[in-house]
Design a protein around this motif. Sequence first.
Motif, PDB file in Angstrom:
ATOM      1  N   VAL A  68      13.322  21.012  58.519  1.00  9.55           N
ATOM      2  CA  VAL A  68      13.304  22.468  58.382  1.00  9.55           C
ATOM      3  C   VAL A  68      12.084  23.038  59.085  1.00  9.55           C
ATOM      4  O   VAL A  68      11.080  22.338  59.284  1.00  9.55           O
ATOM      5  N   SER A  69      12.187  24.305  59.432  1.00 16.41           N
ATOM      6  CA  SER A  69      11.039  24.985  60.049  1.00 16.41           C
ATOM      7  C   SER A  69      10.824  26.382  59.473  1.00 16.41           C
ATOM      8  O   SER A  69       9.882  27.065  59.867  1.00 16.41           O
ATOM      9  N   THR A  70      11.708  26.815  58.554  1.00 12.92           N
ATOM     10  CA  THR A  70      11.554  28.132  57.933  1.00 12.92           C
ATOM     11  C   THR A  70      11.841  28.027  56.437  1.00 12.92           C
ATOM     12  O   THR A  70      12.527  27.104  55.976  1.00 12.92           O
ATOM     13  N   THR A  71      11.332  28.977  55.689  1.00 18.51           N
ATOM     14  CA  THR A  71      11.593  28.994  54.254  1.00 18.51           C
ATOM     15  C   THR A  71      13.071  29.249  53.961  1.00 18.51           C
ATOM     16  O   THR A  71      13.596  28.767  52.956  1.00 18.51           O
ATOM     17  N   ASP A  72      13.743  29.986  54.833  1.00 16.33           N
ATOM     18  CA  ASP A  72      15.177  30.216  54.639  1.00 16.33           C
ATOM     19  C   ASP A  72      15.947  28.900  54.693  1.00 16.33           C
ATOM     20  O   ASP A  72      16.897  28.682  53.922  1.00 16.33           O
ATOM     21  N   GLU A  73      15.535  28.009  55.587  1.00 18.08           N
ATOM     22  CA  GLU A  73      16.214  26.711  55.691  1.00 18.08           C
ATOM     23  C   GLU A  73      15.966  25.857  54.454  1.00 18.08           C
ATOM     24  O   GLU A  73      16.850  25.117  54.008  1.00 18.08           O
TER      25      GLU A  73
ATOM     26  N   THR B 154       2.198  17.834  50.498  1.00 16.32           N
ATOM     27  CA  THR B 154       3.519  17.513  49.958  1.00 16.32           C
ATOM     28  C   THR B 154       3.660  18.209  48.603  1.00 16.32           C
ATOM     29  O   THR B 154       2.751  18.159  47.773  1.00 16.32           O
ATOM     30  N   PHE B 155       4.821  18.852  48.390  1.00 18.15           N
ATOM     31  CA  PHE B 155       4.982  19.685  47.194  1.00 18.15           C
ATOM     32  C   PHE B 155       6.371  19.504  46.586  1.00 18.15           C
ATOM     33  O   PHE B 155       7.360  19.329  47.304  1.00 18.15           O
ATOM     34  N   ARG B 156       6.421  19.559  45.268  1.00 12.43           N
ATOM     35  CA  ARG B 156       7.696  19.643  44.553  1.00 12.43           C
ATOM     36  C   ARG B 156       7.917  21.103  44.222  1.00 12.43           C
ATOM     37  O   ARG B 156       7.110  21.735  43.522  1.00 12.43           O
ATOM     38  N   LEU B 157       8.987  21.662  44.722  1.00  8.05           N
ATOM     39  CA  LEU B 157       9.295  23.076  44.531  1.00  8.05           C
ATOM     40  C   LEU B 157      10.412  23.193  43.502  1.00  8.05           C
ATOM     41  O   LEU B 157      11.482  22.609  43.670  1.00  8.05           O
ATOM     42  N   THR B 158      10.164  23.948  42.441  1.00  5.53           N
ATOM     43  CA  THR B 158      11.149  24.051  41.367  1.00  5.53           C
ATOM     44  C   THR B 158      12.058  25.268  41.488  1.00  5.53           C
ATOM     45  O   THR B 158      13.043  25.375  40.766  1.00  5.53           O
ATOM     46  N   GLY B 159      11.719  26.187  42.407  1.00  9.90           N
ATOM     47  CA  GLY B 159      12.551  27.369  42.581  1.00  9.90           C
ATOM     48  C   GLY B 159      12.108  28.175  43.779  1.00  9.90           C
ATOM     49  O   GLY B 159      11.060  27.916  44.375  1.00  9.90           O
ATOM     50  N   PRO B 160      12.896  29.173  44.170  1.00  7.96           N
ATOM     51  CA  PRO B 160      12.592  29.942  45.376  1.00  7.96           C
ATOM     52  C   PRO B 160      11.269  30.688  45.311  1.00  7.96           C
ATOM     53  O   PRO B 160      10.678  30.989  46.357  1.00  7.96           O
ATOM     54  N   GLU B 161      10.776  30.959  44.103  1.00  4.72           N
ATOM     55  CA  GLU B 161       9.502  31.668  43.996  1.00  4.72           C
ATOM     56  C   GLU B 161       8.328  30.818  44.476  1.00  4.72           C
ATOM     57  O   GLU B 161       7.236  31.341  44.733  1.00  4.72           O
ATOM     58  N   GLN B 162       8.522  29.505  44.627  1.00  6.94           N
ATOM     59  CA  GLN B 162       7.448  28.620  45.086  1.00  6.94           C
ATOM     60  C   GLN B 162       7.506  28.328  46.582  1.00  6.94           C
ATOM     61  O   GLN B 162       6.694  27.554  47.078  1.00  6.94           O
ATOM     62  N   LEU B 163       8.438  28.927  47.285  1.00  5.26           N
ATOM     63  CA  LEU B 163       8.574  28.641  48.717  1.00  5.26           C
ATOM     64  C   LEU B 163       7.310  29.048  49.467  1.00  5.26           C
ATOM     65  O   LEU B 163       6.854  30.181  49.370  1.00  5.26           O
ATOM     66  N   PRO B 164       6.733  28.126  50.232  1.00  6.91           N
ATOM     67  CA  PRO B 164       5.526  28.451  50.993  1.00  6.91           C
ATOM     68  C   PRO B 164       5.881  29.022  52.361  1.00  6.91           C
ATOM     69  O   PRO B 164       7.050  29.071  52.762  1.00  6.91           O
ATOM     70  N   ASP B 165       4.869  29.442  53.079  1.00  7.64           N
ATOM     71  CA  ASP B 165       5.045  29.885  54.457  1.00  7.64           C
ATOM     72  C   ASP B 165       4.966  28.663  55.357  1.00  7.64           C
ATOM     73  O   ASP B 165       3.923  28.030  55.461  1.00  7.64           O
ATOM     74  N   LEU B 166       6.070  28.301  55.986  1.00  5.28           N
ATOM     75  CA  LEU B 166       6.100  27.095  56.816  1.00  5.28           C
ATOM     76  C   LEU B 166       5.503  27.300  58.198  1.00  5.28           C
ATOM     77  O   LEU B 166       5.327  26.343  58.932  1.00  5.28           O
ATOM     78  N   ALA B 167       5.230  28.531  58.574  1.00  2.00           N
ATOM     79  CA  ALA B 167       4.705  28.786  59.923  1.00  2.00           C
ATOM     80  C   ALA B 167       3.203  28.488  59.946  1.00  2.00           C
ATOM     81  O   ALA B 167       2.374  29.365  60.130  1.00  2.00           O
TER      82      ALA B 167
END
Length: 414
Positions: free
Chosen positions: A138-143, A168-181
Amino acid sequence: MNAPPVLLMADDRASTFTRYAVDALPGRLALLRFASARNDLTDAYVRQTAHIPAFWVNERLPLEEEAARYRAWAAQLPAAPTRFCNPSEPRQDIAHRFASLAGLPHLTERQVSWVRDKEAMKDKFRELGLLTARYARVSTTDEVAEFAARCGWPVVLKPLDSFACLDTFRLTGPEQLPDLAVNGRSWLVEEHLDGTEWEVCALIHAGEVLDAWPSAMPCRPLDIVDGAMNANISVATDEGPPFDLRGMLQQIVTGMGIDHGYAHMEFFVVGAEVYAGEIGVRLAGCEITANHGYAYGFDVFGATLDVHLGRRPALEYSDRCCAGDLLLPLPGSGLVHRITPEEELLGLPGVVRSVLRYREGDLVEARRASHNASGYVHVTGASIAEVEQRMRGVLDAFTIEVITQVPAARTLQR
């Protein structure tokens, strides 16, 4: 009579293995160092190894030119290296490319990608018939969100070339999505697996997996970076997972065409099935390798040197117990005000070795990484449970106080 081989070893940080090699190979060892790692090699360590020939690579110059300069340098040694060992995970690519240009045994570019690039690695696992968690580059948070919509939360997000749980992160929901750029890095998102996470190490000689040594983890690496107990326990008893680990590693080694070396792998047991996690062809991190020596009662570092020198080691075990390394906490960055002495830790039940990296007055910097620690102890016992219980006793007895707001202080020079 043929002269014994000389080993060129990549050396980007002081480790138990490199210190062992310095003592075990007098006159038969040369060090390959990288200018970009100069700050990771303390002044004290450089002084302690000053008697070992060391070639410094300037990564700003074309590697072909640096390899040519190395060949001229090596020709002036009493005996030029004919074997190569790279214990460093982050420098797999440049170290093996350099070894190739220097005419030494090495991993190919494709092999390096299989043991460094998480996507290529998992593609290869599946090609070889192994189960893995579902994954995607992936390269974007949408992906990432689209992947989670298909596979469900939580998901694990990591750089393609990460190690030691860095970034490295465990994400439990969309509110934790980081900025991948960030810095143009490539990322892998994968399904979070339940079940039990294990590790296994092995020695490889002439394409054969000589033996496999499983390790239990009281806490998962992603929990460790968030403060859980940081430990690994080599299991030389019948408590290990009831699977043919040596066979699984042989399947991978044969499929990747690996000739020799040390392999370290993480895997998951989910129900009655094994899921391949990640593999590295280099020594395990922390002090996991030393655990196997304590658990099986043999010279694990000597055996590791043997396979890198082209020799088949005699794996003769004198013991069967459980032995683990417990990394001692480093609570934050700042000035070490107080720390429990090594001698006090050695007096605790099961502790057979104690090493502190810092002393009072040192300025330290903590990192969110699975190897973040102020030191370590090795602990032995008759079972996984006994070792873990003794480790928790060490944590209860250990104290470190770090003053986070300090004036200018001396930097660590150990």
